[in-house]
Design a protein around this motif. Structure first.
Motif, PDB file in Angstrom:
ATOM      1  N   GLY A  98      42.578  45.287  48.194  1.00 44.84           N
ATOM      2  CA  GLY A  98      43.783  45.892  47.647  1.00 44.84           C
ATOM      3  C   GLY A  98      44.683  44.861  46.986  1.00 44.84           C
ATOM      4  O   GLY A  98      45.293  45.130  45.939  1.00 44.84           O
ATOM      5  N   VAL A  99      44.763  43.679  47.573  1.00 41.85           N
ATOM      6  CA  VAL A  99      45.527  42.582  46.964  1.00 41.85           C
ATOM      7  C   VAL A  99      44.900  42.193  45.632  1.00 41.85           C
ATOM      8  O   VAL A  99      45.602  42.013  44.626  1.00 41.85           O
ATOM      9  CB  VAL A  99      45.580  41.375  47.920  1.00 41.85           C
ATOM     10  CG1 VAL A  99      46.281  40.197  47.251  1.00 41.85           C
ATOM     11  CG2 VAL A  99      46.288  41.744  49.219  1.00 41.85           C
ATOM     12  N   LEU A 100      43.578  42.076  45.607  1.00 40.93           N
ATOM     13  CA  LEU A 100      42.879  41.769  44.355  1.00 40.93           C
ATOM     14  C   LEU A 100      43.089  42.873  43.326  1.00 40.93           C
ATOM     15  O   LEU A 100      43.232  42.592  42.123  1.00 40.93           O
ATOM     16  CB  LEU A 100      41.386  41.576  44.631  1.00 40.93           C
ATOM     17  CG  LEU A 100      41.013  40.271  45.350  1.00 40.93           C
ATOM     18  CD1 LEU A 100      39.607  40.364  45.943  1.00 40.93           C
ATOM     19  CD2 LEU A 100      41.115  39.087  44.400  1.00 40.93           C
ATOM     20  N   SER A 101      43.139  44.116  43.771  1.00 42.02           N
ATOM     21  CA  SER A 101      43.395  45.223  42.847  1.00 42.02           C
ATOM     22  C   SER A 101      44.772  45.101  42.209  1.00 42.02           C
ATOM     23  O   SER A 101      44.943  45.366  41.013  1.00 42.02           O
ATOM     24  CB  SER A 101      43.270  46.563  43.587  1.00 42.02           C
ATOM     25  OG  SER A 101      41.967  46.768  44.048  1.00 42.02           O
ATOM     26  N   LEU A 102      45.765  44.719  43.002  1.00 37.87           N
ATOM     27  CA  LEU A 102      47.102  44.491  42.450  1.00 37.87           C
ATOM     28  C   LEU A 102      47.081  43.393  41.396  1.00 37.87           C
ATOM     29  O   LEU A 102      47.725  43.501  40.343  1.00 37.87           O
ATOM     30  CB  LEU A 102      48.077  44.128  43.564  1.00 37.87           C
ATOM     31  CG  LEU A 102      48.500  45.255  44.504  1.00 37.87           C
ATOM     32  CD1 LEU A 102      49.268  44.691  45.695  1.00 37.87           C
ATOM     33  CD2 LEU A 102      49.348  46.304  43.771  1.00 37.87           C
ATOM     34  N   LEU A 103      46.339  42.326  41.659  1.00 38.76           N
ATOM     35  CA  LEU A 103      46.265  41.221  40.698  1.00 38.76           C
ATOM     36  C   LEU A 103      45.548  41.638  39.424  1.00 38.76           C
ATOM     37  O   LEU A 103      45.962  41.266  38.318  1.00 38.76           O
ATOM     38  CB  LEU A 103      45.566  40.025  41.339  1.00 38.76           C
ATOM     39  CG  LEU A 103      46.413  39.291  42.385  1.00 38.76           C
ATOM     40  CD1 LEU A 103      45.561  38.371  43.240  1.00 38.76           C
ATOM     41  CD2 LEU A 103      47.528  38.508  41.707  1.00 38.76           C
ATOM     42  N   VAL A 104      44.488  42.434  39.556  1.00 36.85           N
ATOM     43  CA  VAL A 104      43.813  42.960  38.370  1.00 36.85           C
ATOM     44  C   VAL A 104      44.780  43.832  37.567  1.00 36.85           C
ATOM     45  O   VAL A 104      44.864  43.733  36.335  1.00 36.85           O
ATOM     46  CB  VAL A 104      42.551  43.756  38.759  1.00 36.85           C
ATOM     47  CG1 VAL A 104      41.976  44.489  37.548  1.00 36.85           C
ATOM     48  CG2 VAL A 104      41.495  42.828  39.358  1.00 36.85           C
ATOM     49  N   ALA A 105      45.535  44.687  38.258  1.00 40.05           N
ATOM     50  CA  ALA A 105      46.496  45.565  37.577  1.00 40.05           C
ATOM     51  C   ALA A 105      47.616  44.769  36.923  1.00 40.05           C
ATOM     52  O   ALA A 105      48.175  45.198  35.906  1.00 40.05           O
ATOM     53  CB  ALA A 105      47.075  46.570  38.574  1.00 40.05           C
ATOM     54  N   GLN A 106      47.963  43.629  37.496  1.00 44.36           N
ATOM     55  CA  GLN A 106      48.998  42.781  36.911  1.00 44.36           C
ATOM     56  C   GLN A 106      48.501  42.068  35.654  1.00 44.36           C
ATOM     57  O   GLN A 106      49.283  41.833  34.726  1.00 44.36           O
ATOM     58  CB  GLN A 106      49.449  41.737  37.930  1.00 44.36           C
ATOM     59  CG  GLN A 106      50.237  42.297  39.096  1.00 44.36           C
ATOM     60  CD  GLN A 106      50.437  41.275  40.203  1.00 44.36           C
ATOM     61  OE1 GLN A 106      50.230  40.077  40.012  1.00 44.36           O
ATOM     62  NE2 GLN A 106      50.828  41.742  41.386  1.00 44.36           N
ATOM     63  N   GLN A 107      47.230  41.738  35.620  1.00 33.67           N
ATOM     64  CA  GLN A 107      46.699  40.878  34.561  1.00 33.67           C
ATOM     65  C   GLN A 107      45.880  41.606  33.511  1.00 33.67           C
ATOM     66  O   GLN A 107      45.568  41.031  32.464  1.00 33.67           O
ATOM     67  CB  GLN A 107      45.834  39.781  35.203  1.00 33.67           C
ATOM     68  CG  GLN A 107      46.619  38.872  36.147  1.00 33.67           C
ATOM     69  CD  GLN A 107      45.757  37.835  36.835  1.00 33.67           C
ATOM     70  OE1 GLN A 107      44.670  37.489  36.357  1.00 33.67           O
ATOM     71  NE2 GLN A 107      46.233  37.319  37.954  1.00 33.67           N
ATOM     72  N   MET A 108      45.527  42.870  33.769  1.00 38.95           N
ATOM     73  CA  MET A 108      44.726  43.643  32.828  1.00 38.95           C
ATOM     74  C   MET A 108      45.365  45.019  32.642  1.00 38.95           C
ATOM     75  O   MET A 108      46.131  45.469  33.486  1.00 38.95           O
ATOM     76  CB  MET A 108      43.287  43.795  33.349  1.00 38.95           C
ATOM     77  CG  MET A 108      42.596  42.475  33.628  1.00 38.95           C
ATOM     78  SD  MET A 108      40.925  42.664  34.334  1.00 38.95           S
ATOM     79  CE  MET A 108      40.013  43.226  32.894  1.00 38.95           C
ATOM     80  N   LYS A 109      45.027  45.668  31.551  1.00 39.77           N
ATOM     81  CA  LYS A 109      45.621  46.968  31.256  1.00 39.77           C
ATOM     82  C   LYS A 109      44.772  48.072  31.886  1.00 39.77           C
ATOM     83  O   LYS A 109      43.932  48.688  31.229  1.00 39.77           O
ATOM     84  CB  LYS A 109      45.749  47.175  29.749  1.00 39.77           C
ATOM     85  CG  LYS A 109      46.592  48.399  29.383  1.00 39.77           C
ATOM     86  CD  LYS A 109      46.839  48.451  27.898  1.00 39.77           C
ATOM     87  CE  LYS A 109      47.625  49.699  27.515  1.00 39.77           C
ATOM     88  NZ  LYS A 109      48.904  49.818  28.231  1.00 39.77           N
ATOM     89  N   VAL A 110      45.006  48.313  33.168  1.00 38.32           N
ATOM     90  CA  VAL A 110      44.281  49.380  33.868  1.00 38.32           C
ATOM     91  C   VAL A 110      45.136  50.641  33.857  1.00 38.32           C
ATOM     92  O   VAL A 110      46.344  50.596  33.625  1.00 38.32           O
ATOM     93  CB  VAL A 110      43.930  48.957  35.311  1.00 38.32           C
ATOM     94  CG1 VAL A 110      43.159  47.642  35.307  1.00 38.32           C
ATOM     95  CG2 VAL A 110      45.164  48.850  36.178  1.00 38.32           C
ATOM     96  N   ASP A 111      44.505  51.771  34.157  1.00 40.29           N
ATOM     97  CA  ASP A 111      45.207  53.050  34.099  1.00 40.29           C
ATOM     98  C   ASP A 111      45.728  53.515  35.444  1.00 40.29           C
ATOM     99  O   ASP A 111      46.604  54.380  35.518  1.00 40.29           O
ATOM    100  CB  ASP A 111      44.279  54.112  33.511  1.00 40.29           C
ATOM    101  CG  ASP A 111      43.793  53.733  32.123  1.00 40.29           C
ATOM    102  OD1 ASP A 111      44.643  53.477  31.250  1.00 40.29           O
ATOM    103  OD2 ASP A 111      42.556  53.667  31.923  1.00 40.29           O
ATOM    104  N   GLY A 112      45.174  52.961  36.535  1.00 40.94           N
ATOM    105  CA  GLY A 112      45.616  53.340  37.867  1.00 40.94           C
ATOM    106  C   GLY A 112      45.242  52.262  38.869  1.00 40.94           C
ATOM    107  O   GLY A 112      44.320  51.474  38.635  1.00 40.94           O
ATOM    108  N   CYS A 113      45.965  52.223  39.997  1.00 39.37           N
ATOM    109  CA  CYS A 113      45.714  51.210  41.023  1.00 39.37           C
ATOM    110  C   CYS A 113      45.884  51.837  42.404  1.00 39.37           C
ATOM    111  O   CYS A 113      46.836  52.594  42.635  1.00 39.37           O
ATOM    112  CB  CYS A 113      46.668  50.027  40.854  1.00 39.37           C
ATOM    113  SG  CYS A 113      46.438  48.683  42.044  1.00 39.37           S
ATOM    114  N   VAL A 114      44.954  51.508  43.308  1.00 47.57           N
ATOM    115  CA  VAL A 114      44.991  52.005  44.677  1.00 47.57           C
ATOM    116  C   VAL A 114      44.911  50.824  45.635  1.00 47.57           C
ATOM    117  O   VAL A 114      44.006  49.990  45.518  1.00 47.57           O
ATOM    118  CB  VAL A 114      43.812  52.965  44.974  1.00 47.57           C
ATOM    119  CG1 VAL A 114      43.866  53.438  46.418  1.00 47.57           C
ATOM    120  CG2 VAL A 114      43.815  54.143  44.009  1.00 47.57           C
TER     121      VAL A 114
END
Length: 255
Positions: A98-114
């Motif tokens: 989940g922490v890695l997901s937050l970092l991906v969402a911070q650094q890439m243009k994703v559409d959703g994060c869980v």
């Protein structure tokens, strides 16, 4: 037989519709912890992928050769591969995933994060000192209380029973990085946390929700299940909530 020879421990991919999700397991875990959630979403028609982070589902020695940068890069590479094939892309993970997901969402243009059981702090005060302790205490053992075995599906509960102490410092580094830039998360966000989680700071989900820049953000609060809630009795509620997030992400993408 190697403990990770079970098929559920292997990376999983299901080609569904144009709305898809990457699911990332946690520290010392493996893809098995995300498999039931992946199967539940695949059954509903979504494209789903799970991965094993470098050094996981192998040996603790292999884990010792990886670090936070390698883990993050593996997630970003998997996200990039999926984004090129999907109309709507969501990233989600358990604990460190989940922490890695937050970092991906911070650094890439994703559409959703869980985030599921994602720590913004740890009940274990040792974690911030792991780097200093490593030369004197090379390995840390996990303790799994009996109630964990009773509440989690043992057909999917695969992971290391310890870890190289220095890797605790890598986990703490990821937590600190994610906390620093929460405001950069702008996409729809779902935070899942249980009041029975003995591993993470109980205020972690609220800290994430308060820190992100997302307009659409929701919390799913679970009761009485352990940290690895993706293989607990609460799985159906998690599947429903993740689908809700993915549908919202799709709506916003289409506007």
């Amino acid at each position: 037989m190697n403990r990770f020879d079970s098929p559920v421990c292997q990376p999983f991919f299901h080609q569904g519709g144009d709305n898809g999700i990457l699911l990332i397991h946690g520290f010392t875990g493996c893809a098995a912890h995300m498999r039931k959630l992946a199967d539940g979403l695949a059954e509903r028609g979504y494209t789903v992928r799970t991965i094993n982070l470098p050094g996981h589902a192998s040996t603790e020695e292999e884990m010792g050769r990886a670090d936070w940068q390698i883990w993050l890069q593996a997630c970003k590479q998997a996200a990039l591969e999926m984004m090129g094939q999907l109309q709507t892309f969501t990233v989600g993970g358990l604990s460190m995933g989940g922490v890695l997901s937050l970092l991906v969402a911070q650094q890439m243009k994703v559409d959703g994060c869980v985030t599921i059981s994602a720590p913004m702090g740890s009940k274990n005060k040792f974690l911030p000192l792991a780097g200093l302790a490593a030369p004197f205490l090379p390995r840390v053992s996990w303790r799994n209380p009996p109630e964990r075995l009773e509440q989690l599906d043992q057909n999917y509960d695969f992971g290391y029973d310890g870890f190289p102490t220095a890797k605790g410092a890598d986990l703490y580094k990821l937590i600190c990085l994610a906390r620093q830039n929460l405001f950069n998360v702008q996409c729809p966000l779902l935070c899942v946390q249980s009041d029975g989680d003995q591993a993470v700071d109980p205020g972690s989900a609220d800290r994430i929700l308060q820190g992100v820049g997302s307009e659409w953000k929701q919390k799913l609060w679970l009761h009485g299940v352990p940290h690895v809630c993706t293989i607990s009795r609460e799985l159906p509620a998690i599947v429903d909530a993740v689908e809700w997030l993915m549908l919202e992400a799709q709506k916003q993408k289409e506007r």
